[in-house]
Design a protein around this motif. Structure first.
Motif, short mmCIF file in Angstrom:
data_model
loop_
_atom_site.label_atom_id
_atom_site.label_comp_id
_atom_site.label_asym_id
_atom_site.label_seq_id
_atom_site.Cartn_x
_atom_site.Cartn_y
_atom_site.Cartn_z
N VAL A 25 0.97 5.37 0.59
CA VAL A 25 0.26 6.47 1.23
C VAL A 25 0.97 7.76 0.89
O VAL A 25 2.14 7.94 1.21
N THR A 71 12.41 5.06 6.60
CA THR A 71 10.96 5.27 6.75
C THR A 71 10.18 4.73 5.56
O THR A 71 8.97 4.95 5.48
N ASN A 72 10.86 4.06 4.64
CA ASN A 72 10.19 3.52 3.45
C ASN A 72 9.42 4.59 2.68
O ASN A 72 8.32 4.35 2.18
N THR A 73 10.05 5.75 2.56
CA THR A 73 9.37 6.89 1.95
C THR A 73 10.17 7.43 0.76
O THR A 73 11.39 7.55 0.84
N ASP A 126 9.34 -3.45 2.18
CA ASP A 126 10.51 -2.59 2.19
C ASP A 126 10.66 -1.86 0.86
O ASP A 126 10.66 -2.47 -0.22
N ARG A 151 4.79 6.90 1.01
CA ARG A 151 5.31 5.91 1.94
C ARG A 151 4.80 4.52 1.60
O ARG A 151 3.60 4.33 1.40
N GLN A 158 3.85 0.94 2.67
CA GLN A 158 3.43 0.25 3.87
C GLN A 158 3.39 -1.25 3.62
O GLN A 158 2.94 -1.70 2.57
N GLY A 159 3.90 -2.02 4.55
CA GLY A 159 3.79 -3.46 4.46
C GLY A 159 4.92 -4.17 3.75
O GLY A 159 4.88 -5.40 3.60
N GLN A 193 0.84 -1.19 0.00
CA GLN A 193 0.00 0.00 0.00
C GLN A 193 0.88 1.24 0.00
O GLN A 193 1.92 1.27 0.67
#
Length: 123
Positions: A3, A74-76, A26, A21, A23-24, A1
């Motif tokens: 965001v 932060t996976n962003t 890397d 970002r 989610q879930g 996902q």
């Protein structure tokens, strides 16, 4: 996902930063593309960044003005936009694709999409 956050209203010549970002999973495994769509127009590519931070590609219209960066902690992914003008007004989307060491500017290639965020450049 995916965001997304950021965007908003900015005057011509101004700057904005968008974030996306993951989610879930890397971020390091994913190529991330940025796309935009203005009212009445087709979705167009802005940039893509390769997985594992192996570089980025930009379309000519944003080269030298937009920069993609990644924060693996932060996976962003960030899209820093400078010297914005009215032609940049659109809804911006990030998209992710699990692929090694490359990226693509073709929207149909991507598996995951953010919810979109509006960028309006106006005085």
């Amino acid at each position: 996902q995916l965001v997304q956050s950021g965007g908003g209203l900015v005057q011509p010549g101004g700057s904005l930063s968008l974030s996306c970002r993951v989610q879930g999973d890397d971020l390091i495994h994913y190529a991330v593309g940025w796309f935009r769509q203005a009212p009445g127009k087709e979705r167009e590519a802005v940039s893509c960044s390769k997985s594992r931070g192996a570089g980025a590609t930009y379309v000519d219209s944003v080269k030298g003005r937009f920069t993609v960066s990644r924060d693996l902690a932060t996976n962003t992914v960030y899209l820093q936009m400078t010297r914005l003008d009215a032609e940049d007004t659109a809804t911006y989307f990030c998209a992710a694709l699990m692929v090694p060491a490359t990226c693509t500017l073709v929207p149909a290639d991507y598996d995951y999409w953010g919810q979109g965020t509006q960028v309006t450049v106006s005085s």
